[in-house]
Write an enzyme that holds these catalytic residues in place. Structure first.
Site, short mmCIF file in Angstrom:
data_model
loop_
_atom_site.label_atom_id
_atom_site.label_comp_id
_atom_site.label_asym_id
_atom_site.label_seq_id
_atom_site.Cartn_x
_atom_site.Cartn_y
_atom_site.Cartn_z
N HIS A 471 0.82 -1.22 0.00
CA HIS A 471 0.00 0.00 0.00
C HIS A 471 0.85 1.26 0.00
O HIS A 471 0.32 2.37 -0.19
CB HIS A 471 -0.93 0.00 1.22
N ASP A 475 -2.41 3.23 -4.24
CA ASP A 475 -3.65 3.12 -3.48
C ASP A 475 -4.54 2.04 -4.08
O ASP A 475 -4.16 1.37 -5.05
CB ASP A 475 -4.37 4.46 -3.43
#
Length: 500
Positions: A471, A475
């Site tokens: 992450h 995104d």
């Protein structure tokens, strides 16, 4: 006058500093040629044979099988004959393990079983868990280097005497009405392993037997041609543990009516378990997975896709003639096209510089289960390969993984990993990212399921795709876009025509 030279464990490259002796290929007193492999070692990257740069008579060996040695430690000494006029003994100079050496003598070759094809839609996709057979040592850990066996092994087949002994063992068991239970002892089996190598599926099994005090020469293997599997050794260890427990709990004749048998302590119970050292390839994988879980904030998204058209396209390609195209190769081609659209997932995080480094090449790793544990071979420049080239490279690396001959360079440098866990018969998974990569695509099994197709209910070939991603590099929108594009290509392979 003979000159005795010491051969030390050479620099293995790739930052490796130690290796474990798996199997000695020579004994004291053997005559070795220049660049002849003398020992098989296992590093954190691969299992390779070490060639000796000197020719002569082996006068000493250092370290038993299962011993870990650091780089630079003595391996053996060789008497090379009269000293050369310059005072230096002639040698090949090739001391890097398994690379750049001259061709090894043909009189010593490892016996490998014929690979067994995996059934199902995912067959041949790199997740095959068929381990390699290492039949170079006896049950007591000493090399079995008899000339007849070595000569037979060089042809790639089992020795005729071993096949005959195996058949005789089975025939005797049938005549006596005795079932061939794994781990049981029969006289024909003892006769079979009295001479020559014991067929053991992997070094791990041999190590378990050595640590548990199991004589492999007294075991009837349940694998093909009497191959001794890990389950056979564990069966014997469990039987021995149960017998020891019953012996400890049984009261003596004088005290049985008065004093109950004491219960085993917790430390004794722990000591009775089977302990598998985390070292070599298995230890390296454990360290990398632990580091990945500590450092990477990963997330997973998944989607079901209709793979019917992809399976039809593959069938049409293979029906047209030429080399067969594997399903893994088509999925890899889809991955490289998706990474070209979403390069954020073909990157890694430089934690010290606090930067995300995007790469302009795709070195595609794929997970392969072997008898020595999980390994991830890497297909170099996968983005520049077509389906035929990818199929051939996947097949080559998978065979090398089965036989334990992958080089360190073939196990490092990946930028993205494709994990086909569908070969294990499961639908989904949330894999751990192969550090320091940024993502891994998982592919489940392809099975017929009810599916809404063109407004009606139909039976279609459905697959679950999952993407685990770092992450920090992107995104959920980027990860979702990548996975959706992969699913679209699986459902409509013609979408790939835009990038071909």
């Amino acid at each position: 006058m003979a000159q005795v030279l010491e051969f030390r464990l050479p620099d293995l490259g790739e930052g490796l500093t130690e290796a474990e002796i798996v199997r000695w290929l020579v004994q004291v007193g053997d005559v070795v040629a220049v660049d002849q492999p003398v020992v098989e070692v296992e590093t954190a990257k691969a299992m390779v044979e070490v060639p000796c740069p000197y020719g002569g008579v082996v006068t000493a060996r250092f370290g038993e099988e299962g011993t870990e040695l650091p780089v630079g430690a003595p391996l053996l000494t060789v008497a090379v004959g009269p000293a050369a006029p310059t005072g230096e003994a002639e040698g090949s100079g090739n001391v890097l393990v398994g690379y750049g050496t001259s061709e090894a003598p043909s009189r010593r070759r490892r016996v490998r079983p014929t690979p067994v094809a995996t059934r199902g839609a995912n067959a041949g996709t790199g997740g095959d868990c068929t381990p390699h057979m290492n039949a170079g040592t006896g049950g007591d850990g000493t090399p079995a280097a008899s000339a007849p066996c070595a000569a037979s092994a060089s042809s790639g087949a089992h020795p005729a005497g071993q096949r005959g002994a195996t058949a005789a063992s089975a025939e005797t068991a049938r005549q006596n009405g005795t079932p061939a239970v794994p781990g049981t002892t029969h006289a024909p089996v003892a006769a079979l392993h009295a001479e020559g190598p014991v067929p053991v599926i992997s070094p791990l099994v041999r190590r378990l037997a050595r640590e548990g005090g199991v004589d492999l020469r007294q075991l009837a293997g349940s694998g093909p041609d009497g191959l001794i599997l890990r389950a056979d050794v564990e069966h014997v260890l469990r039987t021995k543990a149960a017998q020891s427990s019953r012996t400890a709990e049984a009261p003596g004749p004088a005290a049985s009516a008065v004093t109950p048998s004491p219960a085993p302590t917790s430390s004794a119970a722990r000591a009775a378990g089977i302990r598998v050292p985390l070292k070599g390839v298995r230890g390296a994988v454990a360290d990398k997975l632990s580091r990945s879980r500590r450092e990477i904030p990963d997330a997973t998204c998944w989607v079901d896709a209709d793979a019917t058209e992809l399976m039809r396209a593959r069938a049409a390609m293979n029906a047209a003639g030429g080399p067969k195209i594997s399903l893994l190769a088509l999925l890899a081609r889809i991955c490289t096209a998706a990474l070209a659209r979403f390069p954020e997932l073909n990157s890694y995080v430089d934690a010290e510089a606090r930067e995300v480094v995007q790469l302009d090449h795709v070195h595609l790793g794929f997970a392969a289960q072997t008898g020595r544990g999980l390994v991830v071979p890497v297909v170099r420049d996968a983005h520049a390969r077509d389906a035929e080239s990818l199929t051939a490279e996947f097949a080559r690396l998978t065979e090398a993984a089965r036989t334990g001959t992958l080089t360190p360079g073939e196990l490092t440098g990946g930028t993205f990993t494709l994990n086909n866990y569908g070969v294990f018969g499961v639908d989904g998974s949330t894999p751990i990212i192969n550090h320091p990569e940024a993502a891994m695509l998982g592919v489940g099994r392809i099975v017929p399921k009810p599916w809404v197709h063109e407004g009606g209910l139909a039976v279609r070939q459905v697959v679950q795709l999952s993407l685990t991603f770092d992450h920090r590099v992107c995104d959920g929108g980027t990860a979702g876009g990548f996975l959706r594009y992969v699913a679209d290509c699986v459902e409509q392979p013609a979408v790939l025509l835009r990038t071909l």
